[in-house]
Scaffold this active site. Structure first.
Site, PDB file in Angstrom:
ATOM      1  N   TYR A 120      -3.799  13.959  48.525  1.00  0.00           N
ATOM      2  CA  TYR A 120      -4.312  12.675  49.003  1.00  0.00           C
ATOM      3  C   TYR A 120      -5.684  12.371  48.410  1.00  0.00           C
ATOM      4  O   TYR A 120      -6.574  13.214  48.411  1.00  0.00           O
ATOM      5  CB  TYR A 120      -4.393  12.709  50.522  1.00  0.00           C
ATOM      6  CG  TYR A 120      -4.520  11.366  51.203  1.00  0.00           C
ATOM      7  CD1 TYR A 120      -4.069  10.192  50.596  1.00  0.00           C
ATOM      8  CD2 TYR A 120      -5.088  11.258  52.463  1.00  0.00           C
ATOM      9  CE1 TYR A 120      -4.166   8.969  51.224  1.00  0.00           C
ATOM     10  CE2 TYR A 120      -5.190  10.040  53.119  1.00  0.00           C
ATOM     11  CZ  TYR A 120      -4.736   8.887  52.491  1.00  0.00           C
ATOM     12  OH  TYR A 120      -4.837   7.671  53.124  1.00  0.00           O
ATOM     13  N   HIS A 145      -4.165  25.436  54.913  1.00  0.00           N
ATOM     14  CA  HIS A 145      -3.965  24.405  53.898  1.00  0.00           C
ATOM     15  C   HIS A 145      -4.761  24.799  52.664  1.00  0.00           C
ATOM     16  O   HIS A 145      -5.832  24.257  52.385  1.00  0.00           O
ATOM     17  CB  HIS A 145      -4.423  23.063  54.455  1.00  0.00           C
ATOM     18  CG  HIS A 145      -3.730  21.886  53.873  1.00  0.00           C
ATOM     19  ND1 HIS A 145      -2.440  21.545  54.187  1.00  0.00           N
ATOM     20  CD2 HIS A 145      -4.164  20.949  52.984  1.00  0.00           C
ATOM     21  CE1 HIS A 145      -2.105  20.442  53.528  1.00  0.00           C
ATOM     22  NE2 HIS A 145      -3.127  20.068  52.783  1.00  0.00           N
ATOM     23  N   ASP A 165      -2.023  26.457  59.188  1.00  0.00           N
ATOM     24  CA  ASP A 165      -2.412  25.160  58.646  1.00  0.00           C
ATOM     25  C   ASP A 165      -2.785  24.205  59.780  1.00  0.00           C
ATOM     26  O   ASP A 165      -1.943  23.859  60.616  1.00  0.00           O
ATOM     27  CB  ASP A 165      -1.251  24.580  57.834  1.00  0.00           C
ATOM     28  CG  ASP A 165      -1.661  23.420  56.943  1.00  0.00           C
ATOM     29  OD1 ASP A 165      -2.659  22.748  57.251  1.00  0.00           O
ATOM     30  OD2 ASP A 165      -0.966  23.187  55.933  1.00  0.00           O
ATOM     31  N   SER A 189       0.681  19.232  49.665  1.00  0.00           N
ATOM     32  CA  SER A 189       0.042  18.345  50.637  1.00  0.00           C
ATOM     33  C   SER A 189       0.623  16.938  50.485  1.00  0.00           C
ATOM     34  O   SER A 189       1.821  16.752  50.670  1.00  0.00           O
ATOM     35  CB  SER A 189      -1.474  18.387  50.469  1.00  0.00           C
ATOM     36  OG  SER A 189      -2.116  17.809  51.573  1.00  0.00           O
ATOM     37  N   GLN A 190      -0.194  15.910  50.144  1.00  0.00           N
ATOM     38  CA  GLN A 190       0.426  14.616  49.870  1.00  0.00           C
ATOM     39  C   GLN A 190       1.496  14.776  48.795  1.00  0.00           C
ATOM     40  O   GLN A 190       2.577  14.186  48.884  1.00  0.00           O
ATOM     41  CB  GLN A 190      -0.604  13.594  49.391  1.00  0.00           C
ATOM     42  CG  GLN A 190       0.025  12.255  49.021  1.00  0.00           C
ATOM     43  CD  GLN A 190      -0.953  11.267  48.427  1.00  0.00           C
ATOM     44  OE1 GLN A 190      -1.273  10.260  49.046  1.00  0.00           O
ATOM     45  NE2 GLN A 190      -1.435  11.538  47.219  1.00  0.00           N
TER      46      GLN A 190
END
Length: 319
Positions: free
Chosen positions: A92, A302, A273, A183-184
């Site tokens: 992101y 994360h 996470d 992630s994103q």
């Protein structure tokens, strides 16, 4: 092991909390039709960066709503044709990254396509009325407008459109295309393979953009999900529209797209996470109907998951 979410046995049974809109399938069928009607007008521009064993290009195409989308494209010089390809998606607010971190797959005979998400940290356009970037706030972008104007709707479609462009390249075998990202990028990998079901293998890592209501209820609307809290504070401070808002977010919730995936899935999950809670990741994983497996890292959050990149490479090499 510290527990930040459910025990692993419960994670494998968890089905998600965020509502699925009643017209979800019609919504995405309509969106895909809009994407397919767009004139992509693909352009390849040789990059200043080049290496002896591959050609490097800046690739541009026109996505929905007229946005010009940028991706880095690396084409191996001496690979058999047609050969496999991998599409890659970033975290992101980031961008496609350096050319150098894609050369490993090109050296193995893959064409590599790495997309800049519209309006984030790269060169893809955001046609929301101004030139330049919005950087973040994209989950809530369009939330007070018609659902067809949600920004992540357009970004999800960009991923599928890029995968289709990759499959149309004469040097690429359309039956041997994979997708990956963290992630994103993990969420976009799932969205891409759902909207372009010809993706044969996908390797998402701790996917973002899943089960928003669960994030909220865990009081983890911070970090990457901070804009959820900001939106409520500014536009619905008493949560009178809470059900409506989470239902609308359901259109861009990857857990509801996951059942469309036909390719094989290898997912990396850190059980510590707190950015993308494990339960939100499993909400998507558990809805995947195709062959799938998860690599579990009990003490990791994360962050870099040691060895997963190698596992993902071995997995994608089977293409």
């Amino acid at each position: 092991m510290p527990l930040v979410d459910m025990p692993l046995s419960e994670l494998y049974r968890y089905e998600g909390r965020n509502p699925r809109p009643a017209d979800f399938d019609e919504y995405w069928d309509r969106a895909i039709a809009e994407m397919r009607a767009a004139d992509a007008n693909v352009e390849l521009v040789p990059s200043e960066f080049q290496v002896p064993f591959a050609e490097c290009f800046d690739l541009y195409f026109t996505g929905v709503r007229g946005a010009r989308i940028h991706a880095k494209y690396i084409r191996p010089k001496n690979a058999a044709e047609p050969h496999p390809a991998v599409v890659q998606f970033h975290g992101y607010t980031g961008n496609a990254g350096d050319w150098t971190d894609k050369l490993n797959y090109a050296a193995l005979g893959f064409s590599v396509f790495a997309m800049d998400c519209r309006g984030q940290g790269g060169y893809s356009e955001d046609t929301g009325g101004v030139k330049g970037t919005t950087m973040n706030g994209h989950i809530v972008r369009g939330l007070n407008d018609h659902p067809d104007n949600l920004l992540f709707r357009h970004i999800f479609l960009d991923t599928a459109q890029l995968a289709g462009i990759a499959m149309s390249m004469p040097e690429v075998d359309p039956e041997r295309v994979g997708a990956m990202g963290g992630s994103q990028g993990g969420g976009l990998t799932i969205a891409c393979a759902a909207l372009e079901p010809r993706i044969k293998r996908l390797a998402p890592v701790y996917p973002f953009l899943s089960d928003y209501k669960r994030v909220w209820e865990m009081d983890l609307a911070k970090d990457a999900y901070a804009e959820l809290k900001t939106f409520f504070r500014h536009f619905d401070p008493q949560h009178k529209r809470e059900d409506e808002i989470f239902t609308r977010l359901g259109y861009i919730d990857i857990q509801h797209l996951a059942e469309r995936i036909q390719g094989e899935v290898l997912m990396g999950v850190g059980l510590a996470d707190t950015v993308c809670p494990p339960s939100t990741q499993f909400a998507a994983f558990n809805k995947i109907r195709s062959n799938k497996s998860a690599e579990i890292y009990p003490d990791f959050g994360h962050e870099h998951l040691p060895g997963f990149g190698e596992k993902a490479m071995q997995f994608l090499l089977k293409l």
